[in-house]
Design a protein around this motif. Structure first.
Motif, PDB file in Angstrom:
ATOM      1  N   GLU A 200      57.272  48.581  41.630  1.00 56.43           N
ATOM      2  CA  GLU A 200      57.420  48.822  43.063  1.00 56.43           C
ATOM      3  C   GLU A 200      56.094  48.799  43.802  1.00 56.43           C
ATOM      4  OE1 GLU A 200      60.401  48.951  44.559  1.00 56.43           O
ATOM      5  OE2 GLU A 200      61.154  48.504  42.550  1.00 56.43           O
ATOM      6  N   GLU A 201      54.997  48.542  43.097  1.00 59.16           N
ATOM      7  CA  GLU A 201      53.686  48.602  43.721  1.00 59.16           C
ATOM      8  C   GLU A 201      53.052  47.228  43.838  1.00 59.16           C
ATOM      9  OE1 GLU A 201      50.979  51.541  42.214  1.00 59.16           O
ATOM     10  OE2 GLU A 201      52.627  52.766  41.481  1.00 59.16           O
ATOM     11  N   THR A 202      52.597  46.896  45.050  1.00 62.61           N
ATOM     12  CA  THR A 202      51.830  45.674  45.235  1.00 62.61           C
ATOM     13  C   THR A 202      50.469  45.908  44.616  1.00 62.61           C
ATOM     14  OG1 THR A 202      52.972  45.149  47.289  1.00 62.61           O
ATOM     15  CG2 THR A 202      50.846  44.074  46.920  1.00 62.61           C
ATOM     16  N   THR A 203      50.134  45.076  43.651  1.00 64.20           N
ATOM     17  CA  THR A 203      48.863  45.272  42.976  1.00 64.20           C
ATOM     18  C   THR A 203      47.764  44.383  43.548  1.00 64.20           C
ATOM     19  OG1 THR A 203      49.535  43.709  41.263  1.00 64.20           O
ATOM     20  CG2 THR A 203      49.932  46.037  40.834  1.00 64.20           C
ATOM     21  N   LYS A 204      48.151  43.207  44.051  1.00 66.56           N
ATOM     22  CA  LYS A 204      47.167  42.286  44.626  1.00 66.56           C
ATOM     23  C   LYS A 204      47.801  41.575  45.815  1.00 66.56           C
ATOM     24  CE  LYS A 204      44.418  43.085  41.159  1.00 66.56           C
ATOM     25  NZ  LYS A 204      43.338  44.001  41.264  1.00 66.56           N
ATOM     26  N   THR A 205      46.980  41.308  46.823  1.00 65.17           N
ATOM     27  CA  THR A 205      47.450  40.610  48.009  1.00 65.17           C
ATOM     28  C   THR A 205      46.433  39.548  48.404  1.00 65.17           C
ATOM     29  OG1 THR A 205      48.575  42.596  48.796  1.00 65.17           O
ATOM     30  CG2 THR A 205      48.175  40.884  50.414  1.00 65.17           C
ATOM     31  N   GLY A 206      46.925  38.380  48.764  1.00 69.56           N
ATOM     32  CA  GLY A 206      46.069  37.277  49.195  1.00 69.56           C
ATOM     33  C   GLY A 206      45.791  36.328  48.050  1.00 69.56           C
ATOM     34  N   LYS A 207      45.727  35.063  48.381  1.00 68.95           N
ATOM     35  CA  LYS A 207      45.576  34.013  47.377  1.00 68.95           C
ATOM     36  C   LYS A 207      44.365  34.230  46.467  1.00 68.95           C
ATOM     37  CE  LYS A 207      45.368  29.027  46.909  1.00 68.95           C
ATOM     38  NZ  LYS A 207      45.617  27.749  47.583  1.00 68.95           N
ATOM     39  N   ALA A 208      43.207  34.489  47.043  1.00 66.92           N
ATOM     40  CA  ALA A 208      41.985  34.640  46.235  1.00 66.92           C
ATOM     41  C   ALA A 208      42.099  35.821  45.275  1.00 66.92           C
ATOM     42  CB  ALA A 208      40.768  34.803  47.145  1.00 66.92           C
ATOM     43  N   GLU A 209      42.588  36.944  45.771  1.00 67.25           N
ATOM     44  CA  GLU A 209      42.693  38.145  44.935  1.00 67.25           C
ATOM     45  C   GLU A 209      43.721  37.953  43.814  1.00 67.25           C
ATOM     46  OE1 GLU A 209      43.469  42.946  45.390  1.00 67.25           O
ATOM     47  OE2 GLU A 209      43.183  41.736  47.193  1.00 67.25           O
ATOM     48  N   VAL A 210      44.854  37.342  44.137  1.00 67.13           N
ATOM     49  CA  VAL A 210      45.895  37.121  43.128  1.00 67.13           C
ATOM     50  C   VAL A 210      45.412  36.121  42.077  1.00 67.13           C
ATOM     51  CG1 VAL A 210      48.216  36.193  42.748  1.00 67.13           C
ATOM     52  CG2 VAL A 210      47.794  37.803  44.625  1.00 67.13           C
ATOM     53  N   GLU A 211      44.740  35.069  42.511  1.00 64.36           N
ATOM     54  CA  GLU A 211      44.230  34.077  41.558  1.00 64.36           C
ATOM     55  C   GLU A 211      43.213  34.701  40.611  1.00 64.36           C
ATOM     56  OE1 GLU A 211      42.820  29.433  41.592  1.00 64.36           O
ATOM     57  OE2 GLU A 211      42.885  30.530  43.479  1.00 64.36           O
ATOM     58  N   ILE A 212      42.321  35.512  41.128  1.00 63.12           N
ATOM     59  CA  ILE A 212      41.341  36.202  40.283  1.00 63.12           C
ATOM     60  C   ILE A 212      42.047  37.119  39.293  1.00 63.12           C
ATOM     61  CG2 ILE A 212      39.520  37.963  40.297  1.00 63.12           C
ATOM     62  CD1 ILE A 212      38.522  36.600  42.926  1.00 63.12           C
ATOM     63  N   SER A 213      43.080  37.792  39.753  1.00 62.66           N
ATOM     64  CA  SER A 213      43.847  38.679  38.882  1.00 62.66           C
ATOM     65  C   SER A 213      44.450  37.903  37.708  1.00 62.66           C
ATOM     66  CB  SER A 213      44.939  39.375  39.681  1.00 62.66           C
ATOM     67  OG  SER A 213      45.701  40.220  38.861  1.00 62.66           O
ATOM     68  N   TRP A 214      45.007  36.718  37.988  1.00 65.02           N
ATOM     69  CA  TRP A 214      45.576  35.903  36.900  1.00 65.02           C
ATOM     70  C   TRP A 214      44.487  35.435  35.934  1.00 65.02           C
ATOM     71  CZ3 TRP A 214      50.279  35.978  35.336  1.00 65.02           C
ATOM     72  CH2 TRP A 214      51.335  36.206  36.213  1.00 65.02           C
ATOM     73  N   ILE A 215      43.340  35.028  36.457  1.00 61.68           N
ATOM     74  CA  ILE A 215      42.239  34.590  35.593  1.00 61.68           C
ATOM     75  C   ILE A 215      41.826  35.713  34.651  1.00 61.68           C
ATOM     76  CG2 ILE A 215      39.784  33.942  35.583  1.00 61.68           C
ATOM     77  CD1 ILE A 215      40.425  32.401  38.250  1.00 61.68           C
ATOM     78  N   GLU A 216      41.673  36.913  35.187  1.00 62.92           N
ATOM     79  CA  GLU A 216      41.298  38.069  34.369  1.00 62.92           C
ATOM     80  C   GLU A 216      42.389  38.391  33.345  1.00 62.92           C
ATOM     81  OE1 GLU A 216      40.479  41.084  37.281  1.00 62.92           O
ATOM     82  OE2 GLU A 216      38.563  40.177  37.839  1.00 62.92           O
ATOM     83  N   PHE A 217      43.651  38.310  33.772  1.00 62.72           N
ATOM     84  CA  PHE A 217      44.773  38.576  32.871  1.00 62.72           C
ATOM     85  C   PHE A 217      44.773  37.579  31.709  1.00 62.72           C
ATOM     86  CE2 PHE A 217      49.241  37.958  31.616  1.00 62.72           C
ATOM     87  CZ  PHE A 217      49.556  39.257  31.237  1.00 62.72           C
ATOM     88  N   PHE A 218      44.559  36.307  31.993  1.00 65.56           N
ATOM     89  CA  PHE A 218      44.550  35.289  30.943  1.00 65.56           C
ATOM     90  C   PHE A 218      43.433  35.547  29.924  1.00 65.56           C
ATOM     91  CE2 PHE A 218      46.413  32.063  34.168  1.00 65.56           C
ATOM     92  CZ  PHE A 218      47.683  32.584  33.987  1.00 65.56           C
ATOM     93  N   LYS A 219      42.301  36.050  30.393  1.00 66.76           N
ATOM     94  CA  LYS A 219      41.200  36.371  29.473  1.00 66.76           C
ATOM     95  C   LYS A 219      41.565  37.549  28.577  1.00 66.76           C
ATOM     96  CE  LYS A 219      37.476  34.727  32.438  1.00 66.76           C
ATOM     97  NZ  LYS A 219      36.383  35.128  33.319  1.00 66.76           N
ATOM     98  N   LEU A 220      42.258  38.539  29.145  1.00 61.40           N
ATOM     99  CA  LEU A 220      42.634  39.735  28.389  1.00 61.40           C
ATOM    100  C   LEU A 220      43.782  39.492  27.420  1.00 61.40           C
ATOM    101  CD1 LEU A 220      42.469  42.434  31.209  1.00 61.40           C
ATOM    102  CD2 LEU A 220      40.916  42.197  29.253  1.00 61.40           C
ATOM    103  N   VAL A 221      44.711  38.617  27.790  1.00 66.69           N
ATOM    104  CA  VAL A 221      45.928  38.407  26.998  1.00 66.69           C
ATOM    105  C   VAL A 221      46.155  36.893  26.825  1.00 66.69           C
ATOM    106  CG1 VAL A 221      48.316  39.132  26.695  1.00 66.69           C
ATOM    107  CG2 VAL A 221      46.834  40.453  28.182  1.00 66.69           C
ATOM    108  N   PRO A 222      45.355  36.251  25.984  1.00 68.48           N
ATOM    109  CA  PRO A 222      45.436  34.796  25.861  1.00 68.48           C
ATOM    110  C   PRO A 222      46.721  34.270  25.230  1.00 68.48           C
ATOM    111  CG  PRO A 222      43.872  35.682  24.286  1.00 68.48           C
ATOM    112  CD  PRO A 222      44.284  36.819  25.167  1.00 68.48           C
TER     113      PRO A 222
END
Length: 124
Positions: free
Chosen positions: A39-61
């Protein structure tokens, strides 16, 4: 206005997630996109969401989504499936919803696959 079935956009987006292709994934994000976990928005905006995915991919390949059912009503897409990865907290049944506007992901929501969440999404 979408020019194609929103389900196709969601399937393409998920392919980029599974391939951990942040560049192509970013091309499918609207400028005001939101990433929502529960129920919580964790990231908003294209740049922030894209960075979040990049970091996620590094953590959980080894993270992958597997869709077993996908439905759409207008611009909203609901998905049932499961995730696999070495992190037990992220593996298992899941629900996703997406709002697709102008053939771009405007919101990507990740939910636990619970009876309550299924009911709120109108899933039998």
């Amino acid at each position: 206005m979408n020019t194609r079935d929103p389900k196709l956009t969601v399937l393409q987006f998920n392919e980029y997630i599974n391939n951990q292709d942040a560049d192509e994934l970013g091309k499918l994000l609207s400028e005001g996109t939101k990433l929502v976990e529960g129920e919580e928005t964790t990231k908003t905006g294209k740049a922030e969401v894209e960075i979040s995915w990049i970091e996620f991919f590094k953590l959980v390949p080894d993270y992958r989504n597997h869709f077993t059912r996908i439905e759409s009503k207008g611009d909203r897409v609901v998905v049932i499936g499961f995730s696999t990865c070495s992190n037990e907290l992220l593996a298992g049944p899941a629900l996703w919803t997406a709002s697709v506007k102008d053939d771009l992901i405007d919101e990507w929501r990740i939910l636990e696959d619970t009876r309550e969440n299924r009911a709120s999404l109108g899933i039998n």
